[in-house]
Design an enzyme around this catalytic site. Structure first.
Site, short mmCIF file in Angstrom:
data_model
loop_
_atom_site.label_atom_id
_atom_site.label_comp_id
_atom_site.label_asym_id
_atom_site.label_seq_id
_atom_site.Cartn_x
_atom_site.Cartn_y
_atom_site.Cartn_z
N TYR A 144 -7.78 -25.08 93.11
CA TYR A 144 -7.74 -24.20 92.09
C TYR A 144 -9.18 -24.03 91.75
O TYR A 144 -9.98 -25.02 91.28
CB TYR A 144 -6.94 -24.26 91.08
CG TYR A 144 -5.36 -24.37 91.38
CD1 TYR A 144 -4.76 -24.09 92.71
CD2 TYR A 144 -4.55 -24.73 90.35
CE1 TYR A 144 -3.61 -24.03 93.03
CE2 TYR A 144 -3.21 -25.18 90.70
CZ TYR A 144 -2.81 -24.91 91.91
OH TYR A 144 -1.27 -24.83 92.27
N SER A 145 -9.60 -23.00 92.07
CA SER A 145 -11.16 -22.35 91.78
C SER A 145 -11.97 -23.48 92.47
O SER A 145 -13.02 -23.82 91.64
CB SER A 145 -11.32 -22.18 90.35
OG SER A 145 -10.74 -20.95 89.82
#
Length: 326
Positions: free
Chosen positions: A59-60
């Protein structure tokens, strides 16, 4: 907030888990909130009694873990929260930068802990099944992660039941750590998990923490059949457009909206309340990029649905191909 055991463990988690994919850097996805914008959401979740936070290394590209770790450290004692992260998708460079090999798992857990600023995670999950790595190698590596004190429990995410059963069998055969949870794709417009995975997990005492309980916002009731919606994510999330938006999905959505209007609540709350009523469900993983979304999710834990209302919501469902394993 009600608390419930995660599977057959003694670990107590809130009936809602805050998904941290929404928080990190908008450079990764345009709908992601940065750390400053994320702060009030984590604060409000803690105030409401949510103690369960789920992120992943991808995530990110790691920034979500950094934001998760910094904000939780700022607001709460480590022992008061349950922190989960995941491994599998490529985040490093080269042929060994992803997957579930022993090499990648050992490097990934250390990198996740460094980004989180923590000595351990409560739940370390495999994000998907790795067809290129023998499951024996993966399960032994995860067992060693637990024995090293870097994770308290291990969990799995979307896969076929035969794969999950094989993993658990290998753990039992060798005396290794078993998976205690399954993070599966499940909501009112995607109920294929009711055929095998959910009954298997209930039989085996595995906790269910479904992702996308609102079908990536589809069940909030603001999507159109041509695939557009009012939010940034609804306009740019092609993944959701490929999974939902069938005619049968809109028939289910119509029932959700109808019941929401009758009860004086929002469609998203009805969809979430439905899931909280389903046997075996521990804690749906909710996402919130606007404060009203978080408030509505918290309030949904108090909504009661009758057996007749549940049946009416479920009646229009049409079978789907398997979605979310890739």
């Amino acid at each position: 907030m009600e608390y419930i055991r995660l599977g057959q463990t003694g670990l107590k988690v809130s009936r809602l888990c805050l998904g941290m994919m929404t928080y990190g850097t908008p450079e990764w996805r345009d709908w992601v909130l940065d750390e400053a914008a994320a702060r009030p959401f984590i604060q409000r979740a803690l105030e409401a009694g949510i103690n369960f936070f789920d992120t992943a290394d991808m995530y990110s590209l790691g920034v979500s873990e950094e934001v998760t770790g910094r904000l939780l450290k700022e607001m709460v004692n480590r022992e008061e929260v349950v922190v989960a992260t995941k491994v599998y998708f490529p985040i490093g460079k080269g042929p060994n930068g992803g997957g579930l090999s022993r090499k990648h798992i050992m490097e990934a857990i250390d990198n996740s802990l460094r980004r989180l600023g923590m000595e351990y995670v409560d739940l370390y999950q495999i994000h998907r099944w790795d067809y290129d790595t023998p499951i024996e190698e993966t399960m032994e590596a995860l067992h060693d992660v637990v024995k090293a004190g870097k994770a308290r429990y291990i969990g799995a995410s979307s896969m076929f039941v035969w794969q999950f059963a094989k993993a658990q069998y290998m753990a039992d055969l060798h005396g290794w750590t078993r998976f205690v949870s399954m993070q599966n794709h499940y909501n009112l417009v995607y109920r294929e998990e009711e055929r095998e995975m959910i009954p298997f997990c209930r039989d085996q005492g595995v906790g269910l923490i479904p992702w996308s309980p609102l079908a990536r916002g589809f069940l909030a009731g603001n999507r159109q059949k041509k695939g557009e919606g009012p939010t940034t994510r609804s306009q740019s999330d092609q993944y959701a457009h490929g999974m939902y938006y069938e005619e049968g999905d809109f028939a289910v959505l119509d029932r959700v909206i109808e019941l929401a209007e009758a009860q004086g609540v929002k469609p998203a709350q009805i969809a979430l309340a439905w899931m909280l009523h389903k046997p075996g469900i521990t804690a749906p993983i909710i996402g919130a990029s606007k404060m009203y979304q978080l408030e509505e999710a918290i309030a949904a834990t108090d909504i009661h649905l009758s057996d007749e209302e549940i049946s009416r919501l479920e009646e229009p469902y049409q079978p789907h191909p398997i979605l979310g394993h890739g």
